[in-house]
Design a protein around this motif. Structure first.
Motif, PDB file in Angstrom:
ATOM      1  N   GLN A  57      50.913  14.596  -1.266  1.00  0.00           N
ATOM      2  CA  GLN A  57      51.174  16.207  -0.601  1.00  0.00           C
ATOM      3  C   GLN A  57      52.010  16.126   0.613  1.00  0.00           C
ATOM      4  O   GLN A  57      52.848  16.966   0.913  1.00  0.00           O
ATOM      5  N   VAL A  58      52.236  14.859   1.414  1.00  0.00           N
ATOM      6  CA  VAL A  58      53.035  14.854   2.492  1.00  0.00           C
ATOM      7  C   VAL A  58      54.593  14.643   2.281  1.00  0.00           C
ATOM      8  O   VAL A  58      55.322  14.978   3.155  1.00  0.00           O
ATOM      9  N   CYS A  59      54.897  14.176   1.101  1.00  0.00           N
ATOM     10  CA  CYS A  59      56.205  13.937   0.668  1.00  0.00           C
ATOM     11  C   CYS A  59      57.012  15.329   1.020  1.00  0.00           C
ATOM     12  O   CYS A  59      56.774  16.207   0.250  1.00  0.00           O
ATOM     13  N   PRO A  60      58.005  15.554   1.791  1.00  0.00           N
ATOM     14  CA  PRO A  60      58.593  16.735   1.919  1.00  0.00           C
ATOM     15  C   PRO A  60      59.988  17.135   0.957  1.00  0.00           C
ATOM     16  O   PRO A  60      60.184  18.248   0.760  1.00  0.00           O
ATOM     17  N   THR A  61      60.063  15.897  -0.129  1.00  0.00           N
ATOM     18  CA  THR A  61      61.113  16.462  -1.051  1.00  0.00           C
ATOM     19  C   THR A  61      60.471  16.158  -2.540  1.00  0.00           C
ATOM     20  O   THR A  61      61.112  16.215  -3.520  1.00  0.00           O
ATOM     21  N   GLY A  62      59.256  16.084  -2.373  1.00  0.00           N
ATOM     22  CA  GLY A  62      58.362  15.905  -3.648  1.00  0.00           C
ATOM     23  C   GLY A  62      58.766  14.644  -4.662  1.00  0.00           C
ATOM     24  O   GLY A  62      58.963  14.671  -5.886  1.00  0.00           O
ATOM     25  N   ALA A  63      58.983  13.465  -4.117  1.00  0.00           N
ATOM     26  CA  ALA A  63      59.438  12.404  -4.750  1.00  0.00           C
ATOM     27  C   ALA A  63      58.202  11.657  -5.372  1.00  0.00           C
ATOM     28  O   ALA A  63      58.413  10.588  -6.000  1.00  0.00           O
TER      29      ALA A  63
ATOM     30  N   LEU B  63      64.700  15.746   5.363  1.00  0.00           N
ATOM     31  CA  LEU B  63      64.799  14.344   6.097  1.00  0.00           C
ATOM     32  C   LEU B  63      63.686  14.130   7.135  1.00  0.00           C
ATOM     33  O   LEU B  63      63.245  12.947   7.447  1.00  0.00           O
ATOM     34  N   ARG B  64      63.629  15.221   7.865  1.00  0.00           N
ATOM     35  CA  ARG B  64      62.679  15.181   8.951  1.00  0.00           C
ATOM     36  C   ARG B  64      62.865  14.011   9.777  1.00  0.00           C
ATOM     37  O   ARG B  64      62.105  13.427  10.728  1.00  0.00           O
ATOM     38  N   GLY B  65      64.040  14.009  10.291  1.00  0.00           N
ATOM     39  CA  GLY B  65      64.437  12.864  11.087  1.00  0.00           C
ATOM     40  C   GLY B  65      64.562  11.531  10.637  1.00  0.00           C
ATOM     41  O   GLY B  65      64.947  10.661  11.552  1.00  0.00           O
ATOM     42  N   TRP B  66      64.223  11.296   9.632  1.00  0.00           N
ATOM     43  CA  TRP B  66      64.445   9.678   8.925  1.00  0.00           C
ATOM     44  C   TRP B  66      66.104   9.441   8.444  1.00  0.00           C
ATOM     45  O   TRP B  66      66.619  10.275   7.941  1.00  0.00           O
TER      46      TRP B  66
ATOM     47  N   VAL C  94      72.639   9.753  10.052  1.00  0.00           N
ATOM     48  CA  VAL C  94      72.424  10.524  11.367  1.00  0.00           C
ATOM     49  C   VAL C  94      72.732  11.909  11.434  1.00  0.00           C
ATOM     50  O   VAL C  94      72.253  12.669  11.952  1.00  0.00           O
ATOM     51  N   HIS C  95      74.120  12.136  11.196  1.00  0.00           N
ATOM     52  CA  HIS C  95      74.498  13.489  11.190  1.00  0.00           C
ATOM     53  C   HIS C  95      73.769  14.394  10.350  1.00  0.00           C
ATOM     54  O   HIS C  95      73.394  15.501  10.654  1.00  0.00           O
ATOM     55  N   THR C  96      73.361  14.010   9.141  1.00  0.00           N
ATOM     56  CA  THR C  96      72.671  14.730   8.366  1.00  0.00           C
ATOM     57  C   THR C  96      71.277  15.060   8.750  1.00  0.00           C
ATOM     58  O   THR C  96      70.667  16.124   8.824  1.00  0.00           O
ATOM     59  N   ALA C  97      70.497  14.042   9.369  1.00  0.00           N
ATOM     60  CA  ALA C  97      69.368  14.187   9.919  1.00  0.00           C
ATOM     61  C   ALA C  97      69.313  14.968  11.059  1.00  0.00           C
ATOM     62  O   ALA C  97      68.398  15.948  11.503  1.00  0.00           O
ATOM     63  N   VAL C  98      70.243  15.022  11.858  1.00  0.00           N
ATOM     64  CA  VAL C  98      70.394  15.974  13.086  1.00  0.00           C
ATOM     65  C   VAL C  98      70.843  17.418  12.613  1.00  0.00           C
ATOM     66  O   VAL C  98      70.090  18.389  13.218  1.00  0.00           O
ATOM     67  N   ASN C  99      71.673  17.525  11.689  1.00  0.00           N
ATOM     68  CA  ASN C  99      72.153  19.013  11.099  1.00  0.00           C
ATOM     69  C   ASN C  99      71.361  19.756  10.203  1.00  0.00           C
ATOM     70  O   ASN C  99      71.235  20.856  10.025  1.00  0.00           O
ATOM     71  N   GLY C 100      70.308  18.627   9.624  1.00  0.00           N
ATOM     72  CA  GLY C 100      69.305  19.127   8.495  1.00  0.00           C
ATOM     73  C   GLY C 100      70.285  19.915   7.504  1.00  0.00           C
ATOM     74  O   GLY C 100      69.699  20.333   6.213  1.00  0.00           O
ATOM     75  N   GLN C 101      71.546  19.357   7.132  1.00  0.00           N
ATOM     76  CA  GLN C 101      71.993  19.595   5.836  1.00  0.00           C
ATOM     77  C   GLN C 101      73.411  18.458   5.678  1.00  0.00           C
ATOM     78  O   GLN C 101      73.602  17.943   6.673  1.00  0.00           O
TER      79      GLN C 101
END
Length: 311
Positions: A193-199, A232-235, A303-310
Motif C-alpha cells: 500500500q505504501v509504494c507510490p508507484t505501485g511497484a 519519487l517523493r524525494g528519493w 536530483v533534478h527529477t526529485a526536486v521538480n517532480g517531473q
C-alpha cells in the motif's frame, strides 16, 4: 571435527565477524527453493526484470554451477540499520548505501571464514557469494533458517527485521541444516500500500519497471518515466518505503558496525549542494560506496527529477 560441531563453530565465527544472524542450508534439502525458482521463472516471463538481464542467468537456478560439488552453505545477514535519520529537506538515500560498499565488507568477512574452514578441513572447497553473484540469495537464506521472504520481497528476521544485507559461503562439506522459519507476514499489506508507484502489484512480486530503486540506480536513460518521476517523493538513490512501514522493523537494534555508518553529507546535504557536484566531487564523496553504480550524470538526473517532480 564432526559435522554438527563444525556447523556450530561456523555460525559462531560468522557472529564474531559482525553478522547478526547465521544459518546452515543443505543443497539436497532446499526447503522452499524449488518454489522460489518457479516464482523467478514467472517473474522473468512477466518482464518484471526490466533491463536487469543478469537476473535470467541460468546459473541462478543451479547452485552447483557456482561451486561444483557444493553440498551445504552458510547464510549470513549483516544489520544495516543505524538509527540515524536524514535531516528535513535532505533528499533521501536508501540505507543500504549509507556505509562502505557492503559487497566488499561481506565478501572480506566471508573469505576470512572460508580460510578458517580450510584450516579445519583442508580438502574442502568453498566460495563466498554476495548479491552480485548469480545466486538466489534470499531463497537460500530462507532455506538456511535466517528469516522468511516478506511480501516486499526482502528477507525478514523476527528480531532484526528486514534491514539485512545477505551473504553466503558455499562449501563442498556436508553440514547439518537449520530449520527454516515460518513466514509471519500474515494479512499485512502495508508494503504494497505504501509504494507510490505501485511497484508491488501483488505479494512477493516487485515490478522493476515501476520501482523507484530500479530507476534511480539502474535506469540508464536520460530521463525517468513520468509516472516514476511523480512518485519519487524525494528519493534519489534507492528507496526504503516498503521497509519503513514493515511492522517487523519497529524494534530493530541499531548497528554499531563502523562500516555501516553514513557519511555526514548523506544526512545533511541540501538539493542545492548535491546539484553543485562535478564529476570529481562525485568521485571523492562516493569513493568506496555501493552508490557508485549511480553515475555522475544519473545522480544529477535523479536530483533534478526529485526536486521538480517531473523528468
Amino acid at each position: 571435527m564432526n559435522a554438527p560441531l563444525l556447523a556450530t563453530q561456523l555460525k559462531e565465527k560468522a557472529l564474531a565477524m559482525g553478522f547478526v544472524v547465521a544459518g546452515i542450508g543443505r543443497v539436497d534439502q532446499p526447503a522452499a527453493v524449488p518454489a522460489r525458482t518457479a516464482a523467478l521463472e514467472r517473474w522473468l516471463r512477466a518482464g518484471h526484470q526490466a533491463s536487469l538481464g543478469w537476473m535470467a542467468d541460468p546459473r541462478r537456478r543451479h547452485i552447483n554451477s557456482l561451486l561444483p560439488g557444493v553440498r551445504s552453505l552458510l547464510a549470513v545477514g549483516l544489520n544495516y540499520w543505524t538509527g540515524q535519520q536524514q535531516r528535513p529537506g535532505v533528499l533521501s538515500i536508501a540505507r543500504y548505501g549509507w556505509g562502505r560498499d557492503y559487497h566488499r565488507t561481506i565478501d572480506r568477512r566471508l573469505r576470512a571464514i572460508g580460510r578458517w574452514l580450510s584450516r579445519q578441513q583442508p580438502h574442502c572447497r568453498w566460495r563466498a557469494c554476495v548479491d552480485s553473484a548469480p545466486l538466489m540469495d534470499k531463497a537460500w537464506a530462507e532455506a538456511a533458517g535466517i528469516g522468511w521472504i516478506g511480501k516486499h520481497s526482502n528477507l525478514i528476521h523476527p528480531r532484526h527485521g528486514s534491514w539485512l544485507l545477505l551473504g553466503h559461503l558455499l562449501t563442498t562439506l556436508e553440514l547439518p541444516a537449520d530449520v527454516p522459519q515460518a513466514p509471519l507476514c500474515g494479512r499485512c499489506r502495508r508494503c504494497l500500500q505504501v509504494c507510490p508507484t505501485g511497484a508491488i502489484p501483488e505479494p512477493f512480486v516487485v515490478d522493476s519497471r515501476a520501482c523507484i530503486a530500479f530507476h534511480t540506480i539502474e535506469n540508464r536513460n536520460p530521463a525517468l518515466p513520468p509516472e516514476v518521476a511523480k512518485g519519487l517523493r524525494g528519493w534519489i538513490a534507492g528507496c526504503d518505503l516498503c521497509q519503513q512501514v514493515c511492522p517487523w522493523n519497529r524494534t530493530v537494534t541499531p548497528t554499531a558496525d563502523p562500516e555501516r555508518q553514513p557519511a555526514d553529507w548523506m544526512l545533511t546535504a541540501s538539493p542545492e549542494h548535491l546539484l553543485s557536484w562535478d564529476d570529481d566531487t562525485w568521485d571523492k564523496k562516493l569513493r568506496g560506496s555501493a552508490l557508485r553504480r549511480i553515475k555522475p550524470w544519473m545522480w544529477r538526473r535523479n536530483v533534478h527529477t526529485a526536486v521538480n517532480g517531473q523528468p
